[in-house]
Design an enzyme around this catalytic site. Structure first.
Site, PDB file in Angstrom:
ATOM      1  N   HIS A 219     -25.290  -9.833  -4.504  1.00 52.82           N
ATOM      2  CA  HIS A 219     -26.436  -9.740  -5.408  1.00 52.82           C
ATOM      3  C   HIS A 219     -26.024 -10.108  -6.833  1.00 52.82           C
ATOM      4  CE1 HIS A 219     -28.282  -7.510  -2.114  1.00 52.82           C
ATOM      5  NE2 HIS A 219     -29.435  -7.477  -2.776  1.00 52.82           N
TER       6      HIS A 219
ATOM      7  N   HIS B 240     -22.182  -0.521  -3.832  1.00 54.68           N
ATOM      8  CA  HIS B 240     -21.099  -1.327  -4.398  1.00 54.68           C
ATOM      9  C   HIS B 240     -20.329  -0.543  -5.442  1.00 54.68           C
ATOM     10  CE1 HIS B 240     -21.464  -5.322  -2.702  1.00 54.68           C
ATOM     11  NE2 HIS B 240     -22.765  -5.305  -2.901  1.00 54.68           N
TER      12      HIS B 240
END
Length: 163
Positions: free
Chosen positions: A98, A139
């Site tokens: 992302h 993450h």
């Protein structure tokens, strides 16, 4: 990450889930709209810049997937049971796809159109999407930082495509 997790609210979680899901719309939609506008308006520079933005994003995404395959870093919620994700993401963690793709899109747009009204919203969006990945617990900060570095690098290395 645990500090971020401990300050989550339902409203913020909804916003960050939404932002996290926008990455494909921006990464695909921005160059697609640029290309369509360039074709309709007979604007060769806009068409060329759409190729530059799209190429930067695709290269960044491809490198991310390749590195993920070799590094094979487990997600934070798997490594540390104290980290509770908002949802359980698939795949591996390093680097953040992302962050990589949205920062590549924002960087390429900013290089192609170095105006504050392009740069500010592009990086506000990309930065928000990138932060959302940590907020959601999927993450590590280093995953996001590495993804951002790759995004900037892919856009900078392909600047020769820009018109």
């Amino acid at each position: 990450m645990i500090d971020i997790q401990n300050t989550r609210t339902p409203e913020q979680t909804g916003v960050f889930l939404f932002l996290s899901k926008t990455y494909r719309y921006g990464d695909i939609g921005v160059p697609a709209v640029m290309l369509a506008s360039g074709i309709i308006g007979h604007n060769e520079a806009l068409r060329q810049n759409s190729l530059y933005v799209a190429s930067s994003t695709v290269i960044s995404y491809g490198l991310t997937e390749l590195i993920k395959h070799f590094v094979n870093r487990r997600r934070p919620f798997i490594q540390n049971i104290n980290i509770v994700p908002v949802y359980r993401a698939n795949s591996t963690s390093f680097p953040s796809g992302h962050a990589s793709s949205t920062i590549a899109t924002a960087t390429a747009l900013s290089i192609a159109y170095p105006k504050w009204y392009v740069i500010a919203p592009a990086f506000l969006w990309a930065g928000s999407v990138s932060y959302s990945r940590m907020y959601l617990g999927v993450h590590y900060p280093t995953d996001v930082a590495a993804g951002a570095f790759m995004g900037v690098g892919s856009a900078a290395s392909l600047v020769f495509i820009k018109n």
